[in-house]
Design a protein around this motif. Structure first.
Motif, PDB file in Angstrom:
ATOM      1  N   TYR A  51       0.862  -1.180   0.000  1.00  0.00           N
ATOM      2  CA  TYR A  51       0.000   0.000   0.000  1.00  0.00           C
ATOM      3  C   TYR A  51       0.899   1.230   0.000  1.00  0.00           C
ATOM      4  O   TYR A  51       2.075   1.145   0.337  1.00  0.00           O
ATOM      5  CB  TYR A  51      -0.938  -0.003   1.230  1.00  0.00           C
ATOM      6  N   PRO A  52       0.370   2.379  -0.407  1.00  0.00           N
ATOM      7  CA  PRO A  52       1.188   3.598  -0.429  1.00  0.00           C
ATOM      8  C   PRO A  52       1.737   3.922   0.970  1.00  0.00           C
ATOM      9  O   PRO A  52       1.168   3.527   1.993  1.00  0.00           O
ATOM     10  CB  PRO A  52       0.214   4.684  -0.877  1.00  0.00           C
ATOM     11  N   ILE A  53       2.831   4.633   1.010  1.00  0.00           N
ATOM     12  CA  ILE A  53       3.446   5.042   2.275  1.00  0.00           C
ATOM     13  C   ILE A  53       2.461   5.898   3.064  1.00  0.00           C
ATOM     14  O   ILE A  53       1.876   6.840   2.536  1.00  0.00           O
ATOM     15  CB  ILE A  53       4.744   5.822   2.027  1.00  0.00           C
ATOM     16  N   VAL A  54       2.254   5.536   4.324  1.00  0.00           N
ATOM     17  CA  VAL A  54       1.433   6.337   5.230  1.00  0.00           C
ATOM     18  C   VAL A  54       2.393   7.307   5.916  1.00  0.00           C
ATOM     19  O   VAL A  54       3.343   6.878   6.567  1.00  0.00           O
ATOM     20  CB  VAL A  54       0.723   5.458   6.282  1.00  0.00           C
ATOM     21  N   HIS A  55       2.165   8.606   5.722  1.00  0.00           N
ATOM     22  CA  HIS A  55       3.080   9.627   6.250  1.00  0.00           C
ATOM     23  C   HIS A  55       2.266  10.662   7.017  1.00  0.00           C
ATOM     24  O   HIS A  55       1.390  11.308   6.461  1.00  0.00           O
ATOM     25  CB  HIS A  55       3.840  10.284   5.092  1.00  0.00           C
ATOM     26  N   ILE A  56       2.562  10.787   8.302  1.00  0.00           N
ATOM     27  CA  ILE A  56       1.838  11.744   9.140  1.00  0.00           C
ATOM     28  C   ILE A  56       2.841  12.660   9.814  1.00  0.00           C
ATOM     29  O   ILE A  56       3.814  12.197  10.405  1.00  0.00           O
ATOM     30  CB  ILE A  56       0.977  11.013  10.197  1.00  0.00           C
ATOM     31  N   LYS A  57       2.603  13.951   9.680  1.00  0.00           N
ATOM     32  CA  LYS A  57       3.444  14.947  10.343  1.00  0.00           C
ATOM     33  C   LYS A  57       2.515  15.923  11.045  1.00  0.00           C
ATOM     34  O   LYS A  57       1.701  16.579  10.416  1.00  0.00           O
ATOM     35  CB  LYS A  57       4.339  15.675   9.355  1.00  0.00           C
ATOM     36  N   GLU A  58       2.656  15.983  12.351  1.00  0.00           N
ATOM     37  CA  GLU A  58       1.799  16.838  13.173  1.00  0.00           C
ATOM     38  C   GLU A  58       2.679  17.488  14.232  1.00  0.00           C
ATOM     39  O   GLU A  58       3.161  16.810  15.144  1.00  0.00           O
ATOM     40  CB  GLU A  58       0.707  15.981  13.803  1.00  0.00           C
ATOM     41  N   GLY A  59       2.926  18.773  14.091  1.00  0.00           N
ATOM     42  CA  GLY A  59       3.791  19.462  15.048  1.00  0.00           C
ATOM     43  C   GLY A  59       5.200  18.883  15.019  1.00  0.00           C
ATOM     44  O   GLY A  59       5.813  18.784  13.970  1.00  0.00           O
ATOM     45  N   ASP A  60       5.691  18.467  16.184  1.00  0.00           N
ATOM     46  CA  ASP A  60       7.037  17.901  16.288  1.00  0.00           C
ATOM     47  C   ASP A  60       7.083  16.404  16.025  1.00  0.00           C
ATOM     48  O   ASP A  60       8.152  15.805  16.021  1.00  0.00           O
ATOM     49  CB  ASP A  60       7.615  18.161  17.687  1.00  0.00           C
ATOM     50  N   LEU A  61       5.934  15.784  15.815  1.00  0.00           N
ATOM     51  CA  LEU A  61       5.872  14.340  15.600  1.00  0.00           C
ATOM     52  C   LEU A  61       5.740  14.045  14.110  1.00  0.00           C
ATOM     53  O   LEU A  61       4.913  14.631  13.410  1.00  0.00           O
ATOM     54  CB  LEU A  61       4.670  13.751  16.341  1.00  0.00           C
ATOM     55  N   GLU A  62       6.573  13.136  13.630  1.00  0.00           N
ATOM     56  CA  GLU A  62       6.481  12.711  12.236  1.00  0.00           C
ATOM     57  C   GLU A  62       6.746  11.212  12.184  1.00  0.00           C
ATOM     58  O   GLU A  62       7.664  10.708  12.817  1.00  0.00           O
ATOM     59  CB  GLU A  62       7.509  13.443  11.368  1.00  0.00           C
ATOM     60  N   PHE A  63       5.921  10.499  11.438  1.00  0.00           N
ATOM     61  CA  PHE A  63       6.204   9.089  11.205  1.00  0.00           C
ATOM     62  C   PHE A  63       5.669   8.678   9.849  1.00  0.00           C
ATOM     63  O   PHE A  63       4.785   9.310   9.275  1.00  0.00           O
ATOM     64  CB  PHE A  63       5.666   8.188  12.324  1.00  0.00           C
ATOM     65  N   ALA A  64       6.262   7.613   9.326  1.00  0.00           N
ATOM     66  CA  ALA A  64       5.869   7.071   8.032  1.00  0.00           C
ATOM     67  C   ALA A  64       6.079   5.564   8.070  1.00  0.00           C
ATOM     68  O   ALA A  64       7.013   5.084   8.722  1.00  0.00           O
ATOM     69  CB  ALA A  64       6.713   7.702   6.924  1.00  0.00           C
ATOM     70  N   PHE A  65       5.208   4.830   7.385  1.00  0.00           N
ATOM     71  CA  PHE A  65       5.390   3.389   7.324  1.00  0.00           C
ATOM     72  C   PHE A  65       4.720   2.811   6.095  1.00  0.00           C
ATOM     73  O   PHE A  65       3.828   3.403   5.501  1.00  0.00           O
ATOM     74  CB  PHE A  65       4.881   2.689   8.596  1.00  0.00           C
ATOM     75  N   THR A  66       5.169   1.629   5.722  1.00  0.00           N
ATOM     76  CA  THR A  66       4.586   0.849   4.644  1.00  0.00           C
ATOM     77  C   THR A  66       5.141  -0.563   4.743  1.00  0.00           C
ATOM     78  O   THR A  66       5.974  -0.841   5.604  1.00  0.00           O
ATOM     79  CB  THR A  66       4.869   1.459   3.256  1.00  0.00           C
TER      80      THR A  66
ATOM     81  N   TYR B 235      10.749  -9.849   3.845  1.00  0.00           N
ATOM     82  CA  TYR B 235      10.154 -10.555   4.976  1.00  0.00           C
ATOM     83  C   TYR B 235      10.876 -10.084   6.231  1.00  0.00           C
ATOM     84  O   TYR B 235      12.088 -10.012   6.276  1.00  0.00           O
ATOM     85  CB  TYR B 235      10.313 -12.061   4.814  1.00  0.00           C
ATOM     86  N   GLY B 236      10.150  -9.740   7.250  1.00  0.00           N
ATOM     87  CA  GLY B 236      10.763  -9.240   8.476  1.00  0.00           C
ATOM     88  C   GLY B 236      10.516  -7.745   8.605  1.00  0.00           C
ATOM     89  O   GLY B 236       9.705  -7.166   7.888  1.00  0.00           O
ATOM     90  N   GLU B 237      11.234  -7.152   9.531  1.00  0.00           N
ATOM     91  CA  GLU B 237      11.036  -5.730   9.807  1.00  0.00           C
ATOM     92  C   GLU B 237      12.331  -4.962   9.646  1.00  0.00           C
ATOM     93  O   GLU B 237      13.407  -5.466   9.941  1.00  0.00           O
ATOM     94  CB  GLU B 237      10.530  -5.527  11.233  1.00  0.00           C
ATOM     95  N   GLU B 238      12.196  -3.756   9.183  1.00  0.00           N
ATOM     96  CA  GLU B 238      13.308  -2.821   9.108  1.00  0.00           C
ATOM     97  C   GLU B 238      12.757  -1.488   9.543  1.00  0.00           C
ATOM     98  O   GLU B 238      11.713  -1.061   9.057  1.00  0.00           O
ATOM     99  CB  GLU B 238      13.845  -2.745   7.679  1.00  0.00           C
ATOM    100  N   TYR B 239      13.398  -0.853  10.488  1.00  0.00           N
ATOM    101  CA  TYR B 239      12.887   0.418  10.966  1.00  0.00           C
ATOM    102  C   TYR B 239      14.018   1.415  11.143  1.00  0.00           C
ATOM    103  O   TYR B 239      15.177   1.053  11.278  1.00  0.00           O
ATOM    104  CB  TYR B 239      12.098   0.253  12.273  1.00  0.00           C
ATOM    105  N   TYR B 240      13.652   2.687  11.111  1.00  0.00           N
ATOM    106  CA  TYR B 240      14.584   3.794  11.268  1.00  0.00           C
ATOM    107  C   TYR B 240      14.028   4.671  12.380  1.00  0.00           C
ATOM    108  O   TYR B 240      12.905   5.148  12.284  1.00  0.00           O
ATOM    109  CB  TYR B 240      14.696   4.591   9.971  1.00  0.00           C
ATOM    110  N   SER B 241      14.785   4.859  13.424  1.00  0.00           N
ATOM    111  CA  SER B 241      14.323   5.607  14.585  1.00  0.00           C
ATOM    112  C   SER B 241      15.234   6.803  14.822  1.00  0.00           C
ATOM    113  O   SER B 241      16.459   6.679  14.746  1.00  0.00           O
ATOM    114  CB  SER B 241      14.336   4.673  15.799  1.00  0.00           C
ATOM    115  N   PHE B 242      14.625   7.963  15.109  1.00  0.00           N
ATOM    116  CA  PHE B 242      15.380   9.184  15.359  1.00  0.00           C
ATOM    117  C   PHE B 242      14.841   9.852  16.617  1.00  0.00           C
ATOM    118  O   PHE B 242      13.637   9.906  16.827  1.00  0.00           O
ATOM    119  CB  PHE B 242      15.222  10.169  14.199  1.00  0.00           C
ATOM    120  N   VAL B 243      15.734  10.356  17.440  1.00  0.00           N
ATOM    121  CA  VAL B 243      15.363  11.132  18.620  1.00  0.00           C
ATOM    122  C   VAL B 243      16.230  12.381  18.632  1.00  0.00           C
ATOM    123  O   VAL B 243      17.455  12.295  18.553  1.00  0.00           O
ATOM    124  CB  VAL B 243      15.576  10.332  19.929  1.00  0.00           C
TER     125      VAL B 243
END
Length: 107
Positions: free
Chosen positions: A55-70, A76-84
């Motif tokens: 499905y298309p990338i779900v991208h939400i940006k609200e104030g200081d919070l931003e996330f995207a996923f697809t 197979y499996g998970e890959e994630y990118y985390s930033f603080v």
């Protein structure tokens, strides 16, 4: 203590800066780093070669919070990118001293 920064890790670092700062352009070593859509661009760049997405990338940006996923159809499996606070918190590569010894914080 001496720290060695490779061009490969510098490229990743600069890409992360532009992904976290929509519209920022960085020019380094004759290469242009630019991301118009933030984390959505990060996913598009890193999914390349893993087939189409379910499905298309779900991208939400609200104030200081931003996330995207697809999800990819071929990966197979998970890959994630985390930033603080602008820092990538899931470092994949390790920095070593010229002797090959690991830095103190390197597991």
């Amino acid at each position: 203590m001496e720290t060695i920064i490779t061009l490969l890790s510098t490229d990743k670092l600069l890409w992360n800066y532009v992904f976290l700062n929509n519209g920022l352009t960085i020019r380094f070593n004759g290469e242009k780093f630019f991301a118009k859509n933030g984390l959505s661009d990060l996913l598009e760049r890193n999914i390349n070669g893993n087939g189409p997405t379910l499905y298309p990338i779900v991208h939400i940006k609200e104030g200081d919070l931003e996330f995207a996923f697809t999800h990819s159809t071929k990966q197979y499996g998970e890959e994630y990118y985390s930033f603080v606070n602008g820092q990538h918190t899931t470092q994949e590569e390790r920095t070593r001293l010229p002797s090959g010894r690991r830095l103190k914080n390197d597991p």
